[in-house]
Scaffold this active site. Sequence first.
Site, PDB file in Angstrom:
ATOM      1  N   GLU A 201       1.001  -1.379  -0.026  1.00 17.16           N
ATOM      2  CA  GLU A 201      -0.040  -0.211   0.506  1.00 17.16           C
ATOM      3  C   GLU A 201       1.195   1.068   0.005  1.00 17.16           C
ATOM      4  O   GLU A 201       2.222   1.351   0.861  1.00 17.16           O
ATOM      5  CB  GLU A 201      -0.859  -0.153   1.535  1.00 17.16           C
ATOM      6  CG  GLU A 201      -1.911  -0.839   1.050  1.00 17.16           C
ATOM      7  CD  GLU A 201      -2.866  -1.154   1.922  1.00 17.16           C
ATOM      8  OE1 GLU A 201      -2.692  -0.088   3.421  1.00 17.16           O
ATOM      9  OE2 GLU A 201      -3.926  -1.385   2.584  1.00 17.16           O
ATOM     10  N   ARG A 292     -16.354  -8.418  14.037  1.00 12.74           N
ATOM     11  CA  ARG A 292     -16.324  -8.368  15.679  1.00 12.74           C
ATOM     12  C   ARG A 292     -16.461  -7.356  16.424  1.00 12.74           C
ATOM     13  O   ARG A 292     -16.724  -6.225  16.185  1.00 12.74           O
ATOM     14  CB  ARG A 292     -15.148  -9.550  16.578  1.00 12.74           C
ATOM     15  CG  ARG A 292     -13.840  -8.213  16.190  1.00 12.74           C
ATOM     16  CD  ARG A 292     -12.895  -8.747  17.173  1.00 12.74           C
ATOM     17  NE  ARG A 292     -11.390  -8.604  16.708  1.00 12.74           N
ATOM     18  CZ  ARG A 292     -10.735  -7.209  16.885  1.00 12.74           C
ATOM     19  NH1 ARG A 292     -11.566  -6.657  17.855  1.00 12.74           N
ATOM     20  NH2 ARG A 292      -9.839  -7.052  17.009  1.00 12.74           N
TER      21      ARG A 292
END
Length: 465
Positions: A201, A292
């Site tokens: 990236e 989560r």
Amino acid sequence: MTFSTLLIANRGEIACRVIRTARRMGLRTVAVFSDADADAMHVAMADAAVRLGPAPARESYLNIPALLDAARATGAEAIHPGYGFLSENAEFAEACAAAGLIFVGPPPAAIRAMGSKAAAKALMERAGVPLVPGYHGEDQSDATLRAAAMRIGFPILVKASAGGGGKGMKIARDATELEEAIALARGEAVSAFGDDRLLLERYLTKPRHIEVQVFADTQGNVVHLFERDCSIQRRHQKVVEEAPAPGMSPERRAAMGKAACDAARAIGYVGAGTVEFISEGDTFAFMEMNTRLQVEHPVTEAITGQDLVAWQLRVAAGEPLPLTQDQLRIAGHAIEVRLYAEDPARDFAPSVGTLKHLALPDGEGIRVDAGVRGGDTIPIHYDPMVAKVIAQGADREEARRRLLRALNATEVVGVRTNLPLLRAIVATPAFAAADLDTGFIARHPGLLAPTPPPPRAALAAAVLR
């Protein structure tokens, strides 16, 4: 509610946090524990408790057959995985379903879709979610990675595709550093995750880490509960989190919220999730999705007035989301810090030992989520969190002042902690001015210098020495 007994497949402050809400909702709670946690706070709080095995996590909290046996033995119909351990493990979610248990979390397919950073980026690209320029292809040869790096431009971040927690991440500032960065990241990826795949990236020089809390139900409804700024980090792990993000315009909030909801819809998400973005200037881009509940969820609860664990349990029971998007509002500001038994002067090495004295703050606008008490031991086997301290105020400055007062009233004796660092961060003019980015601690090296404790803490330390 379609279930009456909930097993919490976790430990520490998150287990205590889930137990509190579950009991308010009239549910019977079951704790699990290793030999190291036989006398732990979460064990004492639950209605029932089951030993899993020896202290090492692989023999206890990561032991799926033992967890399922504990559920069967106690009559639990649902399992809440907390965060960490098996919370983002698709095999565990599938095992729960096969055993006839409700997994309080997303479908296994959604967990898998976000489990690989590279695959997740490809999926988000197809869904139209903004991405940082990078490479997340299948060809992992050094030649292909070098060519991709030259095309993306330096500085560049080399990341483990299956990574998390800052492991397997290296920065190459120019072409001469790339080969070593690839080799080191690949080695760490294999060691930590058993997977040597990498992605690249563009490395942003002064980015902010902004994440959006999303929720989805089984009826197809998806909402976001606004954003959190988690920019202040050490070794790519969060230290301070706040909501809402300072300086966020309504237009940008709407754009990031839409992108987060689009990400959730793209993978058929259900339950609580967090879509993490990297932001610099007027741009933002998808980093990853955590499938989560997050450690920092209390700041979202503070500004929305919602109990996210209650939302999780209702969605898991098949109920629709409690509110629609246009019913959700932001009220005030909240800031959370993570109090850890670790030594910032030794590269944040964990500090193991007995909490000879522990005084946690209270007062107006203060919430503390803890999983330990005075006299408890911080073991070597698990995350060394002592507590989360959350301050809420009518605005950011009121929340900041309340948090600083709360930290000055906090006392820990017996282990080293990051408490001096937390006090220094919250007191520094740059934090007060919301001059935030992921290099905040590195840009202010004086934060890591030892500072004298407030008088009461010094007195406690002297008495108990």
